[in-house]
Design a protein around this motif. Structure first.
Motif, PDB file in Angstrom:
ATOM      1  N   CYS A   1       0.829  -1.203   0.000  1.00 31.94           N
ATOM      2  CA  CYS A   1       0.000   0.000   0.000  1.00 31.94           C
ATOM      3  C   CYS A   1       0.870   1.261   0.000  1.00 31.94           C
ATOM      4  O   CYS A   1       1.776   1.406   0.825  1.00 31.94           O
ATOM      5  N   ARG A   2       0.611   2.120  -0.975  1.00 31.81           N
ATOM      6  CA  ARG A   2       1.277   3.410  -1.079  1.00 31.81           C
ATOM      7  C   ARG A   2       2.786   3.285  -1.326  1.00 31.81           C
ATOM      8  O   ARG A   2       3.559   4.190  -0.983  1.00 31.81           O
ATOM      9  N   LYS A   3       3.178   2.173  -1.908  1.00 34.02           N
ATOM     10  CA  LYS A   3       4.587   1.973  -2.261  1.00 34.02           C
ATOM     11  C   LYS A   3       4.706   1.672  -3.751  1.00 34.02           C
ATOM     12  O   LYS A   3       3.699   1.453  -4.432  1.00 34.02           O
TER      13      LYS A   3
ATOM     14  N   SER B   1       0.549  -9.996   2.597  1.00 31.56           N
ATOM     15  CA  SER B   1      -0.570  -9.111   2.267  1.00 31.56           C
ATOM     16  C   SER B   1      -0.068  -7.965   1.397  1.00 31.56           C
ATOM     17  O   SER B   1       0.818  -7.209   1.802  1.00 31.56           O
ATOM     18  N   ALA B   2      -0.618  -7.874   0.207  1.00 33.12           N
ATOM     19  CA  ALA B   2      -0.165  -6.881  -0.771  1.00 33.12           C
ATOM     20  C   ALA B   2      -1.032  -7.033  -2.011  1.00 33.12           C
ATOM     21  O   ALA B   2      -1.924  -7.882  -2.063  1.00 33.12           O
ATOM     22  N   THR B   3      -0.743  -6.224  -2.996  1.00 31.85           N
ATOM     23  CA  THR B   3      -1.360  -6.382  -4.314  1.00 31.85           C
ATOM     24  C   THR B   3      -0.336  -6.994  -5.247  1.00 31.85           C
ATOM     25  O   THR B   3       0.819  -6.553  -5.280  1.00 31.85           O
TER      26      THR B   3
ATOM     27  N   VAL C   1      -0.668   9.182  -8.805  1.00 30.58           N
ATOM     28  CA  VAL C   1       0.655   8.812  -8.317  1.00 30.58           C
ATOM     29  C   VAL C   1       1.507   8.497  -9.543  1.00 30.58           C
ATOM     30  O   VAL C   1       1.101   7.693 -10.394  1.00 30.58           O
ATOM     31  N   TYR C   2       2.653   9.120  -9.632  1.00 27.05           N
ATOM     32  CA  TYR C   2       3.523   8.966 -10.791  1.00 27.05           C
ATOM     33  C   TYR C   2       4.759   8.154 -10.402  1.00 27.05           C
ATOM     34  O   TYR C   2       5.433   8.453  -9.422  1.00 27.05           O
TER      35      TYR C   2
ATOM     36  N   PRO D   1      10.230   5.559  -5.917  1.00 25.63           N
ATOM     37  CA  PRO D   1       9.246   5.541  -4.825  1.00 25.63           C
ATOM     38  C   PRO D   1       7.948   6.260  -5.139  1.00 25.63           C
ATOM     39  O   PRO D   1       6.989   6.160  -4.385  1.00 25.63           O
ATOM     40  N   GLY D   2       7.903   6.999  -6.239  1.00 21.43           N
ATOM     41  CA  GLY D   2       6.660   7.647  -6.642  1.00 21.43           C
ATOM     42  C   GLY D   2       6.556   9.094  -6.202  1.00 21.43           C
ATOM     43  O   GLY D   2       7.188   9.525  -5.236  1.00 21.43           O
ATOM     44  N   THR D   3       5.747   9.830  -6.957  1.00 18.14           N
ATOM     45  CA  THR D   3       5.385  11.208  -6.617  1.00 18.14           C
ATOM     46  C   THR D   3       3.868  11.280  -6.559  1.00 18.14           C
ATOM     47  O   THR D   3       3.195  10.910  -7.526  1.00 18.14           O
TER      48      THR D   3
END
Lengths: 112, 111
Positions: free
Chosen positions: A40-42, A83-85, B88-89, B104-106
């Motif tokens: 998530c968010r990575k 747990s992840a996508t 998210v890029y 890591p993304g922006t």
């Protein structure tokens, strides 16, 4: 037919379970296949490449069926940390620059 | 070996503003690419480059420009930001066996 299709899930399994994900692709000329994991968010991170003969890395086994144009990922003895996508990735063959096409991902949630 | 780095990590823009997302890699990879990731849409290719001086459009290039003056750097420019570019890029570089390494993304929000 979409270029790469995955069951979005979510797959909710208990610790220790075995879970399998499938992915289908439409371009029969594709030659490179991968499974990526995204927390998530990575950012996505390469989990494993998929070879024609199938390959295994610890608890993870990937298989390729060219005739049916699908790829599978088997996770044995699931851990909470799994747990992840999980993203199925296929190259778009016969194109300059050969882009990788990502599936939308299958979400796995492992619970204690 | 830092891999792929991206800056900034977060950005808020007003509609119509322009900005550049920075991406650099230290793996000497020729192929680099930019993706955007939106809920329910997966990763979509914006632009890619097969080497210094060579760029091409991906799946969703409108509203974005890229250049590749060096092997290491591949900046993405938003010309006139629109709310539809909230996303998210991710920048990525590709190794010899087509495996991709992501930054890591922006996280960009356009208001």
């Amino acid at each position: 037919r979409k270029e790469v299709e995955q069951d979005p899930g979510p797959f909710n399994v208990p610790e220790g379970a075995t879970v399998a994900f499938n992915c289908t692709y439409s371009n029969s000329a594709s030659q490179s296949f991968f499974w990526y994991r995204q927390d998530c968010r990575k950012e996505p991170k390469l989990l494993m490449s998929v070879y024609s003969s199938g390959n295994e890395d610890g608890r993870f086994t990937a298989q390729l069926n060219r005739a049916s144009q699908y790829i599978s990922l088997l996770i044995r003895d699931s851990k909470l940390s799994d747990s992840a996508t999980y993203l199925c990735v296929v190259n778009r063959a016969n194109q300059a620059g050969t882009a990788l096409i990502f599936g939308k991902g299958t979400t796995l949630s492992v619970s204690s | 070996n830092a891999g792929v780095t991206q800056t900034p990590k977060f950005q808020v823009l007003k509609t119509g503003q322009s900005m550049t997302l920075q991406c650099a890699q230290d793996m000497n990879h020729e192929y680099m690419s930019w993706y955007r990731q939106d809920p329910g849409m997966g990763l979509r290719l914006i632009h890619y480059s097969v080497g210094a001086g060579i760029t091409d459009q991906g799946e969703v290039p409108n509203g974005y420009n890229v250049s590749r003056s060096t092997t290491e750097d591949f900046p993405l420019r938003l010309l006139s930001a629109a709310p539809s570019q909230t996303s998210v890029y991710f920048c990525a570089s590709r190794g010899d066996y087509y495996e991709q390494y992501f930054g890591p993304g922006t996280r960009l929000t356009v208001t």
